[in-house]
Design an enzyme around this catalytic site. Structure first.
Site, mmCIF file in Angstrom:
data_model
loop_
_atom_site.group_PDB
_atom_site.id
_atom_site.type_symbol
_atom_site.label_atom_id
_atom_site.label_comp_id
_atom_site.label_asym_id
_atom_site.label_seq_id
_atom_site.Cartn_x
_atom_site.Cartn_y
_atom_site.Cartn_z
ATOM 1 N N MET A 1 0.740 -1.264 0.074
ATOM 2 C CA MET A 1 0.050 0.074 -0.171
ATOM 3 C C MET A 1 0.870 1.155 0.048
ATOM 4 O O MET A 1 1.809 1.450 0.847
ATOM 5 C CB MET A 1 -0.981 -0.145 0.984
ATOM 6 C CG MET A 1 -1.021 1.029 2.192
ATOM 7 S SD MET A 1 -1.837 1.087 3.510
ATOM 8 C CE MET A 1 -0.705 0.294 4.934
ATOM 9 N N PRO A 2 0.997 2.186 -1.009
ATOM 10 C CA PRO A 2 1.651 3.358 -0.957
ATOM 11 C C PRO A 2 1.042 4.103 0.148
ATOM 12 O O PRO A 2 -0.232 4.425 0.139
ATOM 13 C CB PRO A 2 1.384 3.882 -2.332
ATOM 14 C CG PRO A 2 0.786 2.995 -3.202
ATOM 15 C CD PRO A 2 0.072 1.913 -2.213
ATOM 16 N N ILE A 3 1.853 5.154 0.855
ATOM 17 C CA ILE A 3 1.611 6.085 1.883
ATOM 18 C C ILE A 3 2.221 7.289 1.130
ATOM 19 O O ILE A 3 3.518 7.464 1.188
ATOM 20 C CB ILE A 3 2.049 5.631 2.992
ATOM 21 C CG1 ILE A 3 0.985 4.252 3.411
ATOM 22 C CG2 ILE A 3 1.518 6.936 4.122
ATOM 23 C CD1 ILE A 3 1.551 3.869 4.821
ATOM 24 N N GLU A 40 -2.700 5.832 0.570
ATOM 25 C CA GLU A 40 -3.101 6.460 1.718
ATOM 26 C C GLU A 40 -2.288 7.960 1.295
ATOM 27 O O GLU A 40 -0.934 7.899 1.064
ATOM 28 C CB GLU A 40 -2.624 6.009 2.994
ATOM 29 C CG GLU A 40 -3.548 4.821 3.458
ATOM 30 C CD GLU A 40 -3.111 4.125 4.692
ATOM 31 O OE1 GLU A 40 -2.645 4.929 5.519
ATOM 32 O OE2 GLU A 40 -3.586 3.022 4.903
#
Length: 61
Positions: A1-3, A40
């Site tokens: 998941m990229p943040i 996110e």
């Protein structure tokens, strides 16, 4: 998941932050080939008296 973490001075409106999140999400989904639900974005506002550049607080500039 990229943040993605954006740090900026206070002063932008909720509408500006919302537009930023929308446009950055579009770009990230296209570039990183990830579903939008996995991205996110954290927006942290840092006062100018807590941010320094070149040895000077931004509040003194």
């Amino acid at each position: 998941m990229p943040i993605l973490h954006l740090q900026m001075h206070p002063g932008r409106t909720d509408d500006q932050k919302r537009a930023f999140a929308r446009e950055v999400t579009k770009a990230a989904v296209e570039t990183l080939a990830c579903p939008p639900e996995s991205l996110e974005i954290l927006i942290t506002e840092i006062a100018k008296d807590s941010w320094a550049v070149g040895g000077k607080l931004k509040s003194e500039a």
